[in-house]
Design a protein around this motif. Structure first.
Motif, mmCIF file in Angstrom:
data_model
loop_
_atom_site.group_PDB
_atom_site.id
_atom_site.type_symbol
_atom_site.label_atom_id
_atom_site.label_comp_id
_atom_site.label_asym_id
_atom_site.label_seq_id
_atom_site.Cartn_x
_atom_site.Cartn_y
_atom_site.Cartn_z
ATOM 1 N N ARG A 228 0.815 -1.214 0.000
ATOM 2 C CA ARG A 228 0.000 0.000 0.000
ATOM 3 C C ARG A 228 0.846 1.260 0.000
ATOM 4 O O ARG A 228 0.385 2.321 -0.416
ATOM 5 C CB ARG A 228 -0.925 0.012 1.220
ATOM 6 N N THR A 315 -7.348 9.975 7.711
ATOM 7 C CA THR A 315 -7.672 8.974 8.723
ATOM 8 C C THR A 315 -6.467 8.702 9.616
ATOM 9 O O THR A 315 -5.331 9.086 9.311
ATOM 10 C CB THR A 315 -8.106 7.670 8.057
ATOM 11 N N ARG A 317 -5.183 5.811 10.060
ATOM 12 C CA ARG A 317 -4.300 4.899 9.329
ATOM 13 C C ARG A 317 -3.401 5.681 8.380
ATOM 14 O O ARG A 317 -2.224 5.369 8.204
ATOM 15 C CB ARG A 317 -5.136 3.888 8.549
ATOM 16 N N GLN A 320 -0.597 7.211 10.380
ATOM 17 C CA GLN A 320 0.377 6.185 10.737
ATOM 18 C C GLN A 320 1.246 5.813 9.538
ATOM 19 O O GLN A 320 2.452 5.621 9.663
ATOM 20 C CB GLN A 320 -0.335 4.954 11.281
ATOM 21 N N ASP A 321 0.631 5.718 8.361
ATOM 22 C CA ASP A 321 1.396 5.389 7.164
ATOM 23 C C ASP A 321 2.392 6.493 6.835
ATOM 24 O O ASP A 321 3.526 6.220 6.432
ATOM 25 C CB ASP A 321 0.451 5.164 5.980
ATOM 26 N N THR A 357 1.264 3.549 18.580
ATOM 27 C CA THR A 357 2.187 2.706 17.842
ATOM 28 C C THR A 357 3.144 3.569 17.077
ATOM 29 O O THR A 357 2.749 4.497 16.409
ATOM 30 C CB THR A 357 1.420 1.810 16.857
ATOM 31 N N ASN A 359 7.036 3.846 14.634
ATOM 32 C CA ASN A 359 7.651 3.245 13.456
ATOM 33 C C ASN A 359 9.142 3.449 13.527
ATOM 34 O O ASN A 359 9.605 4.567 13.493
ATOM 35 C CB ASN A 359 7.084 3.916 12.205
#
Length: 555
Positions: A228, A315, A317, A320-321, A357, A359
């Motif tokens: 993705r 969003t 997500r 986070q990405d 979370t 990274n």
């Protein structure tokens, strides 16, 4: 293997013959198909690589017309021309004008005997092409099996080595910044410098496309890797044949799966770094030694660091990405996502509240804080020497971003707060806003409409624009204000006597009706000269006074 003219001549069942001494390089031409045509000008109906057969029903015998016919066939891309001979056909042997024209044009001319029908030649060509395609498919399957076996070991290098051994094409995997992760040829360094432009173009487009070019006589090709999000880049060096080309998608899939697996397996390390970042920011006044120890533990050893805040609208997500994309390029790699409001997240991040979370990376401290329902803030602590503008341009384009001033590690909370305060400036300007002590006024000016600002400057400095020596007066006034009203420093900067400076400023004050000892007047003059110094207005404002003035010569 491809079918050549010489292969057809070697088949006894076809009994084909050449009509003149054809050079070997012409007999090595590849035959892609076979077709029959008795048109007087068949060239426009050809696609290239054909064995064109004719009985010569409409073949002209005049030398000039015959040369035109052969030239039309050659320009149509035919690999060769074959003339059918036999009883009841126009020719029992190849006519000399046709042979001469073929020799002059460099087109192989064959003859097909009476006992061999054209359909037999056509079947022979297409049978050979089918065998070639089956061979390509078998080699592709064999290569794919080798790659799959290598992928079970979870090593990028093993897959690349199998690819290079099977295809002869060099391969290397790079991270999204173009740094080498693995190569298929241990003794040969990938041409990263030659492929630099390709790498930049593909990385900027993410997963949406690939690129290829030729450098130093070698074909270079760059393919994006990832599911993705962009996780890496595949650099191929060399020209893959048909079998290798059909396996490229499989190689991309296997490499992408391995990079995604590595990304997911880093979760424990990301949580550890997230905890380190929370510990650093939770202490209101951390000791200098403690703050440095935390950063060193994360892999960031810079003496001075700065805070960076990026606003990601979308969003959770998506935030986070984006944090995951930024983290590998930022020294230290401390990343965390948490809930909160847009402004509160930026300020509250310094308080270290929340769980989330992160990274992990190899060089930076990053942290993503979730804001309102559709707004998220990504925070990072980076070394002073990192080119953060390049990183943001690559991984967070079109996102508002603030860059705080460089500070000691124990003061990084302050830098983060200032970076968060610059988000409004960045939204207005459309580019990252950077806090520098010498550019605070520029940040304020960037918030205003340019035409309005230059109109203000024209109102204050307009009388000087109309003076005969207006450029000298403006340059002297600007230099005096920039040196803090120091007469000697101004005279040295301009290369004139200090009395000349006084005379020019006295005249400037007479023309403008201002006073240098009045704080309000002095501020108005400083602001007007700063607006002029920072650039002209948008095209169409038509204000000659808004153009920056060159410094005058000496006395």
């Amino acid at each position: 293997m491809p079918l050549h003219i010489s292969d057809l001549l070697a088949r006894p069942d076809l009994d084909l013959s050449v009509t003149y001494d054809v050079p070997p390089e012409l007999l090595a031409r590849t035959v892609e198909a076979a077709t029959v045509s008795d048109l007087p000008a068949p060239g426009k109906w050809l696609q290239g690589g054909e064995l064109l057969m004719t009985i010569g029903l409409l073949l002209p015998m005049e030398p000039a017309a015959c040369r035109a016919y052969v030239r039309d066939v050659a320009e149509g891309g035919a690999a060769c021309l074959a003339l059918g001979l036999g009883q009841g056909l126009p020719y029992q042997e190849a006519p000399e004008p046709l042979v001469t024209a073929a020799r002059e044009t460099g087109l192989p001319l064959l003859t097909v005997p009476d006992e061999v029908p054209f359909i037999a030649v056509t079947k022979a060509v297409f049978d050979a092409r089918a065998n070639e395609q089956r061979e390509v498919l078998h080699r592709a399957f064999a290569t794919q099996r080798r790659l799959t076996a290598a992928a079970t070991g979870g090593e990028l290098r093993a897959m690349l080595e199998e690819w290079t051994a099977a295809t002869g094409v060099g391969a290397a995997v790079l991270d999204p910044l173009g740094r080498l992760l693995a190569a298929g040829e241990p003794d040969a360094r990938p041409p990263l410098a030659e492929a630099g432009d390709l790498i930049e173009r593909v990385a900027a487009r993410g997963l949406r496309g690939s690129a290829s070019s030729t450098a130093g006589g070698r074909q270079l090709e760059v393919q994006p890797l990832g599911a993705r999000r962009l996780r890496g880049l595949l650099l191929l060096t060399g020209r893959p044949d048909d079998a290798a080309r059909s396996v490229v998608p499989g190689l991309i899939s296997l490499l992408s799966l391995e990079l995604e697996r590595r990304h997911l397996s880093d979760e424990p390390e990301r949580r550890r770094r997230s905890a380190l970042l929370s510990e650093l920011l939770s202490d209101t006044e951390p000791a200098a030694e403690r703050a440095r120890d935390i950063l060193v533990t994360a892999g960031l050893s810079a003496e001075r660091v700065r805070g960076v805040v990026v606003e990601a609208v979308g969003t959770a997500r998506g935030a986070q990405d984006m944090a995951a994309d930024l983290a590998p390029a930022i020294p230290g790699g401390l990343v965390r996502v948490r809930n909160g409001t847009t402004d509160g997240a930026a300020n509250g991040a310094a308080d270290g509240a929340g769980n989330g979370t992160g990274n992990g990376t190899t060089d930076g401290a990053s942290r993503a804080a979730a804001g309102a329902a559709t707004a998220w803030v990504i925070e990072a602590v980076v070394g002073e020497d990192l080119d953060i503008l390049d990183v943001l341009g690559r991984f967070a384009p079109q996102c508002a971003a603030g860059i705080g001033p460089a500070t000691a590690p124990e003061a990084v909370r302050v830098s983060l707060r200032q970076a968060a305060g610059l988000l409004a400036v960045s939204r207005s300007s459309g580019e990252p806003a950077e806090a520098r002590r010498s550019e605070a006024s520029r940040l304020l000016l960037d918030l205003g409409d340019r035409r309005t600002l230059h109109g203000y400057a024209d109102t204050v400095l307009g009388p000087l624009d109309l003076a005969d020596n207006g450029e000298e007066l403006l340059a002297t006034l600007a230099a005096w204000l920039e040196t803090g009203g120091a007469w000697d420093a101004t005279s040295r900067r301009l290369g004139v006597h200090r009395h000349t400076v006084r005379n020019r400023l006295d005249k400037a004050m007479d023309l403008t009706g201002r006073r240098l000892d009045d704080p309000d007047d002095r501020f108005d003059l400083w602001l007007a000269t700063r607006i002029r110094r920072d650039g002209a207005p948008d095209p169409g404002t038509g204000s000659p006074a808004a153009r920056p003035h060159p410094a005058p010569p000496g006395r």
